[in-house]
Design an enzyme around this catalytic site. Structure first.
Site, PDB file in Angstrom:
ATOM      1  N   TYR A   8      -2.813  -1.195  10.367  1.00 57.88           N
ATOM      2  CA  TYR A   8      -2.679  -1.314   8.908  1.00 57.88           C
ATOM      3  C   TYR A   8      -1.318  -0.781   8.461  1.00 57.88           C
ATOM      4  O   TYR A   8      -0.599  -1.451   7.704  1.00 57.88           O
ATOM      5  CB  TYR A   8      -3.813  -0.530   8.244  1.00 57.88           C
ATOM      6  CG  TYR A   8      -3.916  -0.699   6.753  1.00 57.88           C
ATOM      7  CD1 TYR A   8      -4.624  -1.777   6.207  1.00 57.88           C
ATOM      8  CD2 TYR A   8      -3.333   0.214   5.870  1.00 57.88           C
ATOM      9  CE1 TYR A   8      -4.742  -1.925   4.826  1.00 57.88           C
ATOM     10  CE2 TYR A   8      -3.440   0.065   4.500  1.00 57.88           C
ATOM     11  CZ  TYR A   8      -4.155  -1.006   3.976  1.00 57.88           C
ATOM     12  OH  TYR A   8      -4.272  -1.155   2.614  1.00 57.88           O
ATOM     13  N   SER A  35       0.867  -1.190   0.000  1.00 59.07           N
ATOM     14  CA  SER A  35       0.000   0.000   0.000  1.00 59.07           C
ATOM     15  C   SER A  35       0.895   1.229   0.000  1.00 59.07           C
ATOM     16  O   SER A  35       2.066   1.151   0.402  1.00 59.07           O
ATOM     17  CB  SER A  35      -0.849  -0.011   1.282  1.00 59.07           C
ATOM     18  OG  SER A  35      -1.482   1.237   1.482  1.00 59.07           O
TER      19      SER A  35
HETATM   20  P1  NAD Z   1     -11.544  -5.967  -0.720  1.00 54.66           P
HETATM   21  O1  NAD Z   1     -12.216  -5.826   0.602  1.00 54.66           O
HETATM   22  O2  NAD Z   1     -12.306  -5.652  -1.969  1.00 54.66           O
HETATM   23  O3  NAD Z   1     -10.907  -7.417  -0.877  1.00 54.66           O
HETATM   24  C1  NAD Z   1     -10.307  -8.084   0.200  1.00 54.66           C
HETATM   25  C2  NAD Z   1     -10.217  -9.549  -0.134  1.00 54.66           C
HETATM   26  O4  NAD Z   1      -9.627 -10.226   0.975  1.00 54.66           O
HETATM   27  C3  NAD Z   1     -11.594 -10.186  -0.370  1.00 54.66           C
HETATM   28  O5  NAD Z   1     -11.510 -11.159  -1.384  1.00 54.66           O
HETATM   29  C4  NAD Z   1     -11.874 -10.858   0.960  1.00 54.66           C
HETATM   30  O6  NAD Z   1     -12.785 -11.942   0.881  1.00 54.66           O
HETATM   31  C5  NAD Z   1     -10.467 -11.318   1.324  1.00 54.66           C
HETATM   32  N1  NAD Z   1     -10.348 -11.635   2.734  1.00 54.66           N
HETATM   33  C6  NAD Z   1     -10.687 -10.859   3.798  1.00 54.66           C
HETATM   34  N2  NAD Z   1     -10.479 -11.526   4.941  1.00 54.66           N
HETATM   35  C7  NAD Z   1     -10.006 -12.752   4.597  1.00 54.66           C
HETATM   36  C8  NAD Z   1      -9.612 -13.894   5.325  1.00 54.66           C
HETATM   37  N3  NAD Z   1      -9.655 -13.909   6.665  1.00 54.66           N
HETATM   38  N4  NAD Z   1      -9.174 -14.984   4.656  1.00 54.66           N
HETATM   39  C9  NAD Z   1      -9.132 -14.973   3.296  1.00 54.66           C
HETATM   40  N5  NAD Z   1      -9.492 -13.912   2.543  1.00 54.66           N
HETATM   41  C10 NAD Z   1      -9.916 -12.822   3.195  1.00 54.66           C
HETATM   42  O7  NAD Z   1     -10.255  -5.041  -0.607  1.00 54.66           O
HETATM   43  P2  NAD Z   1      -9.196  -4.506  -1.671  1.00 54.66           P
HETATM   44  O8  NAD Z   1      -9.259  -3.024  -1.598  1.00 54.66           O
HETATM   45  O9  NAD Z   1      -9.298  -5.189  -2.973  1.00 54.66           O
HETATM   46  O10 NAD Z   1      -7.862  -4.930  -0.902  1.00 54.66           O
HETATM   47  C11 NAD Z   1      -6.971  -5.905  -1.379  1.00 54.66           C
HETATM   48  C12 NAD Z   1      -5.584  -5.559  -0.875  1.00 54.66           C
HETATM   49  O11 NAD Z   1      -5.209  -4.281  -1.384  1.00 54.66           O
HETATM   50  C13 NAD Z   1      -5.466  -5.465   0.635  1.00 54.66           C
HETATM   51  O12 NAD Z   1      -4.249  -6.047   1.067  1.00 54.66           O
HETATM   52  C14 NAD Z   1      -5.442  -3.972   0.892  1.00 54.66           C
HETATM   53  O13 NAD Z   1      -4.779  -3.637   2.074  1.00 54.66           O
HETATM   54  C15 NAD Z   1      -4.691  -3.499  -0.338  1.00 54.66           C
HETATM   55  N6  NAD Z   1      -4.871  -2.094  -0.649  1.00 54.66           N
HETATM   56  C16 NAD Z   1      -6.104  -1.593  -0.956  1.00 54.66           C
HETATM   57  C17 NAD Z   1      -6.223  -0.246  -1.252  1.00 54.66           C
HETATM   58  C18 NAD Z   1      -7.545   0.386  -1.583  1.00 54.66           C
HETATM   59  O14 NAD Z   1      -7.601   1.620  -1.673  1.00 54.66           O
HETATM   60  N7  NAD Z   1      -8.609  -0.373  -1.805  1.00 54.66           N
HETATM   61  C19 NAD Z   1      -5.095   0.584  -1.235  1.00 54.66           C
HETATM   62  C20 NAD Z   1      -3.858   0.028  -0.935  1.00 54.66           C
HETATM   63  C21 NAD Z   1      -3.758  -1.310  -0.646  1.00 54.66           C
END
Ligand code: NAD
Length: 259
Positions: free
Chosen positions: A154, A141
Site C-alpha cells: 500500500y 493517502s
Molecule cells: P472502500 O473500501 O470504502 O471503497 C473502495 C472502492 O473501490 C469500492 O467502491 C470498491 O468497490 C472499489 N474497488 C475495490 N476493488 C475494485 C476493483 N478491482 N475494481 C473496481 N473497483 C474496485 O475504501 P475507501 O476508504 O473509500 O478507499 C478509497 C480510496 O481512498 C482508496 O484508494 C484508499 O486507498 C484511499 N484512502 C482511504 C483512506 C481511509 O482511511 N479510508 C485513507 C487514505 C486513502
C-alpha cells in the site's frame, strides 16, 4: 477573466468518472460532484440493488469494470466515451509483515492502487486535451508521504501514485488539464474497518487499541476524516479558480503529516 461555469451548477456539462464510487470516499465524492451538476459515471464492486439505487439517486450510469484487468479498463473507457473529470480512487489494502506478505496481494494492490490509474489516465487524456479542460484527481493517502509498518504494498503504491500525479501535471501543464492528489489520513470507511482484524493480529492488540493507539494516534485532531470532506476538496479542485492548482498533494489528515 474566468469562463462561465454554466447556468445550472458549478459543474454543469461536465462528465465525471469516479472509480471505486460504490462505497466510502468515492461515493461521497460522486455525490459532491453530482450536487454541483456533474454527470456521474459510477464504478466499483458491490451489490447490484445497492448500485441501482445509487444510480437512481444521482441520475448516474454505472460501469462495473474490474480495474485489476487492464483490458476491462480499456473497454470501460471506450464504452463511457470522453470525460472531463477523472477521479482515480478505487483502492485496496492488506496488512502483513513483509516476509509473510502474500505475493498475490502485492500484485493486486499495485494493480488497483497504481496501474489502474495509469490506464484510465492515458485513455482519458486525449479527449481532455482536445477539450482544453480536464481534472484528474488521484486519491493517494497520508501513506504517499509517510509510512506505517506492515503496509509495504500500500505504501509503495501510494508513494508511486503521488509521483505519477506530479509527472502528468507537468506533461499537461499547458493544456488546461490539472492533476492533483488528495491524501487523506484515516477516514472511517469499509477499507479501514476491514484492516482492523489484520492489524489486531499483526500487532497483538485489541480492536479498541487498534482504533485509538494505532489509527487515531496518528491524527492530532483525534478524529476520523469524513468522506464528505474529501468530496468537498475534490469539488474545489474542479473549479475554474483551481486551474493553476496542479501537481499538488493535498493532505486532509487531521495534521498527521505535519508532525
Ligand atoms: P472502500 O473500501 O470504502 O471503497 C473502495 C472502492 O473501490 C469500492 O467502491 C470498491 O468497490 C472499489 N474497488 C475495490 N476493488 C475494485 C476493483 N478491482 N475494481 C473496481 N473497483 C474496485 O475504501 P475507501 O476508504 O473509500 O478507499 C478509497 C480510496 O481512498 C482508496 O484508494 C484508499 O486507498 C484511499 N484512502 C482511504 C483512506 C481511509 O482511511 N479510508 C485513507 C487514505 C486513502
Amino acid at each position: 477573466m474566468l469562463k462561465s461555469e454554466g447556468p445550472t451548477g458549478l459543474l454543469s456539462g461536465k462528465r465525471a468518472l469516479v472509480t471505486g464510487s460504490t462505497s466510502g470516499i468515492g461515493l461521497a465524492t460522486a455525490r459532491a460532484l453530482h450536487t454541483e451538476g456533474a454527470e456521474i459515471i459510477l464504478n466499483g464492486l458491490g451489490d447490484a440493488d445497492k448500485i441501482a439505487a445509487l444510480c437512481e439517486e444521482m441520475d448516474a450510469t454505472f460501469n462495473g469494470a474490474n480495474l485489476l484487468d487492464p483490458a476491462a479498463i480499456e473497454t470501460m473507457m471506450t464504452d463511457i466515451g470522453p470525460i472531463d473529470i477523472l477521479m482515480n480512487n478505487a483502492g485496496m489494502q492488506h496488512v502483513s509483515p513483509v516476509e509473510d506478505f502474500p505475493t498475490d496481494k502485492w500484485d493486486a494492490i499495485i494493480a488497483l492502487n497504481l496501474t489502474a490509474a495509469f490506464h484510465t489516465t492515458r485513455l482519458a487524456v486525449p479527449a481532455m486535451k482536445e477539450a482544453g479542460w480536464g481534472r484528474i484527481i488521484n486519491t493517494a493517502s497520508a501513506h504517499s508521504l509517510t509510512a506505517s509498518p506492515f503496509k509495504s504494498a500500500y505504501n509503495a503504491s501510494k508513494h508511486a501514485i503521488a509521483g505519477f500525479t506530479k509527472t502528468i501535471a507537468l506533461e499537461l501543464a499547458q493544456t488546461g488539464v490539472t492533476a492533483n492528489c488528495i491524501s487523506p489520513g484515516y477516514v472511517w470507511t469499509p477499507l479501514i474497518e476491514g484492516q482492523i482484524p489484520d492489524t489486531m493480529a499483526a500487532r497483538g492488540l485489541t480492536r479498541d487499541e487498534v482504533i485509538n493507539d494505532v489509527l487515531l494516534a496518528k491524527q492530532p485532531t483525534k478524529k476520523f476524516v469524513q468522506p464528505a470532506e474529501i468530496g468537498a476538496l475534490a469539488v474545489f479542485l474542479c473549479r475554474q479558480e483551481a486551474g493553476n492548482v496542479t501537481g499538488a498533494n493535498w493532505s486532509i489528515d487531521g495534521g498527521w503529516t505535519a508532525e
